[in-house]
Design a protein around this motif. Structure first.
Motif, mmCIF file in Angstrom:
data_model
loop_
_atom_site.group_PDB
_atom_site.id
_atom_site.type_symbol
_atom_site.label_atom_id
_atom_site.label_comp_id
_atom_site.label_asym_id
_atom_site.label_seq_id
_atom_site.Cartn_x
_atom_site.Cartn_y
_atom_site.Cartn_z
ATOM 1 N N LYS A 262 0.837 -1.199 0.000
ATOM 2 C CA LYS A 262 0.000 0.000 0.000
ATOM 3 C C LYS A 262 0.875 1.252 0.000
ATOM 4 C CE LYS A 262 -3.635 2.475 2.445
ATOM 5 N NZ LYS A 262 -4.520 2.493 3.605
ATOM 6 N N ILE A 263 0.591 2.136 -0.942
ATOM 7 C CA ILE A 263 1.295 3.415 -1.039
ATOM 8 C C ILE A 263 0.519 4.482 -0.284
ATOM 9 C CG2 ILE A 263 2.086 5.226 -2.614
ATOM 10 C CD1 ILE A 263 2.313 2.959 -4.771
ATOM 11 N N GLY A 264 -0.778 4.481 -0.432
ATOM 12 C CA GLY A 264 -1.646 5.472 0.200
ATOM 13 C C GLY A 264 -3.054 5.332 -0.333
ATOM 14 N N VAL A 265 -3.806 6.428 -0.289
ATOM 15 C CA VAL A 265 -5.203 6.442 -0.717
ATOM 16 C C VAL A 265 -5.363 7.433 -1.861
ATOM 17 C CG1 VAL A 265 -7.564 6.924 0.027
ATOM 18 C CG2 VAL A 265 -5.965 5.809 1.601
ATOM 19 N N LEU A 266 -6.062 7.018 -2.921
ATOM 20 C CA LEU A 266 -6.258 7.886 -4.077
ATOM 21 C C LEU A 266 -7.134 9.072 -3.689
ATOM 22 C CD1 LEU A 266 -6.526 6.853 -7.667
ATOM 23 C CD2 LEU A 266 -8.154 8.526 -6.864
ATOM 24 N N GLU A 267 -6.599 10.256 -3.891
ATOM 25 C CA GLU A 267 -7.288 11.490 -3.513
ATOM 26 C C GLU A 267 -7.993 12.130 -4.704
ATOM 27 O OE1 GLU A 267 -8.430 14.702 -1.050
ATOM 28 O OE2 GLU A 267 -7.522 12.816 -0.476
ATOM 29 N N ALA A 268 -7.251 12.313 -5.811
ATOM 30 C CA ALA A 268 -7.810 12.991 -6.985
ATOM 31 C C ALA A 268 -7.094 12.517 -8.235
ATOM 32 C CB ALA A 268 -7.660 14.507 -6.848
ATOM 33 N N VAL A 269 -7.746 12.724 -9.365
ATOM 34 C CA VAL A 269 -7.167 12.372 -10.660
ATOM 35 C C VAL A 269 -7.004 13.642 -11.476
ATOM 36 C CG1 VAL A 269 -7.534 11.089 -12.807
ATOM 37 C CG2 VAL A 269 -8.130 10.051 -10.611
ATOM 38 N N TYR A 270 -5.878 13.739 -12.148
ATOM 39 C CA TYR A 270 -5.582 14.852 -13.038
ATOM 40 C C TYR A 270 -5.598 14.318 -14.470
ATOM 41 C CZ TYR A 270 -4.051 17.758 -9.129
ATOM 42 O OH TYR A 270 -4.002 18.496 -7.966
ATOM 43 N N VAL A 271 -6.293 15.010 -15.342
ATOM 44 C CA VAL A 271 -6.346 14.605 -16.745
ATOM 45 C C VAL A 271 -5.356 15.407 -17.561
ATOM 46 C CG1 VAL A 271 -8.755 13.848 -16.628
ATOM 47 C CG2 VAL A 271 -8.219 16.189 -17.325
ATOM 48 N N ASP A 272 -4.949 14.821 -18.675
ATOM 49 C CA ASP A 272 -4.087 15.498 -19.639
ATOM 50 C C ASP A 272 -4.971 16.506 -20.368
ATOM 51 O OD1 ASP A 272 -2.832 16.107 -22.177
ATOM 52 O OD2 ASP A 272 -1.486 14.425 -21.797
ATOM 53 N N THR A 273 -4.595 17.768 -20.370
ATOM 54 C CA THR A 273 -5.431 18.801 -20.976
ATOM 55 C C THR A 273 -5.502 18.693 -22.495
ATOM 56 O OG1 THR A 273 -3.572 20.360 -20.996
ATOM 57 C CG2 THR A 273 -5.075 20.448 -19.098
ATOM 58 N N VAL A 274 -4.592 17.940 -23.093
ATOM 59 C CA VAL A 274 -4.620 17.756 -24.543
ATOM 60 C C VAL A 274 -5.605 16.657 -24.930
ATOM 61 C CG1 VAL A 274 -3.255 17.112 -26.574
ATOM 62 C CG2 VAL A 274 -2.255 18.589 -24.817
ATOM 63 N N THR A 275 -5.573 15.544 -24.206
ATOM 64 C CA THR A 275 -6.396 14.385 -24.563
ATOM 65 C C THR A 275 -7.638 14.231 -23.695
ATOM 66 O OG1 THR A 275 -5.228 12.906 -23.044
ATOM 67 C CG2 THR A 275 -4.329 13.133 -25.289
ATOM 68 N N ASP A 276 -7.693 14.909 -22.565
ATOM 69 C CA ASP A 276 -8.762 14.792 -21.576
ATOM 70 C C ASP A 276 -8.851 13.380 -20.988
ATOM 71 O OD1 ASP A 276 -10.600 16.239 -20.035
ATOM 72 O OD2 ASP A 276 -12.281 15.395 -21.145
ATOM 73 N N GLU A 277 -7.761 12.641 -21.047
ATOM 74 C CA GLU A 277 -7.674 11.304 -20.462
ATOM 75 C C GLU A 277 -6.926 11.386 -19.131
ATOM 76 O OE1 GLU A 277 -8.991 8.425 -21.512
ATOM 77 O OE2 GLU A 277 -9.944 9.529 -23.142
ATOM 78 N N PRO A 278 -7.229 10.509 -18.183
ATOM 79 C CA PRO A 278 -6.516 10.500 -16.895
ATOM 80 C C PRO A 278 -5.020 10.320 -17.108
ATOM 81 C CG PRO A 278 -8.466 9.127 -16.790
ATOM 82 C CD PRO A 278 -8.287 9.509 -18.236
ATOM 83 N N ALA A 279 -4.224 11.151 -16.444
ATOM 84 C CA ALA A 279 -2.776 11.098 -16.600
ATOM 85 C C ALA A 279 -2.062 10.864 -15.274
ATOM 86 C CB ALA A 279 -2.268 12.390 -17.235
ATOM 87 N N MET A 280 -2.496 11.535 -14.233
ATOM 88 C CA MET A 280 -1.853 11.440 -12.918
ATOM 89 C C MET A 280 -2.925 11.355 -11.849
ATOM 90 S SD MET A 280 1.588 12.001 -13.004
ATOM 91 C CE MET A 280 2.696 12.401 -14.351
#
Length: 118
Positions: A22-40
């Motif tokens: 376990k690393i931690g708990v997923l807080e939020a997702v950031y999308v790539d502004t070019v593709t609008d796909e999840p990136a980070m």
């Protein structure tokens, strides 16, 4: 790969490395502004009184019933660029997140941000 429609369902799930640590708990997702796909994603780590959000790429993440597994070792993720739990990633620090994971970074044509929180 994380689908945009699934993002809300994955918040507060455990984030684990390839070995199942376990690393931690997923807080939020950031999308790539070019593709609008999840990136980070930001992962909440640390003690309850000293939590921070570290960034991890999710392009190759795999979702399980109660976890999201990323293809990066726990130690690498814990050393990634981080922000406070109430902070926002400054635009000038975006490149350091990509560089930490040896990923190419290209801002928008007019210098726009590459990541947008969803």
């Amino acid at each position: 790969m994380i689908q945009t429609a699934d993002i809300r369902e994955w918040r507060n799930r455990d984030v684990i490395d390839p070995e199942g640590h376990k690393i931690g708990v997923l807080e939020a997702v950031y999308v790539d502004t070019v593709t609008d796909e999840p990136a980070m994603a930001t992962v909440r780590t640390g003690l309850p009184t000293r939590q921070r959000l570290v960034f991890v790429p999710v392009g190759e993440a795999v979702a399980g019933p109660d976890y999201v597994q990323v293809p990066y070792d726990k130690a690498l993720v814990k050393k990634a660029p981080a922000i406070g739990t109430d902070d926002v990633l400054p635009a000038e620090q975006e490149e350091s997140v990509f560089r930490h994971y040896d990923l190419a970074y290209q801002p928008g044509g007019n210098g726009e941000r590459r990541l947008a929180r969803r």
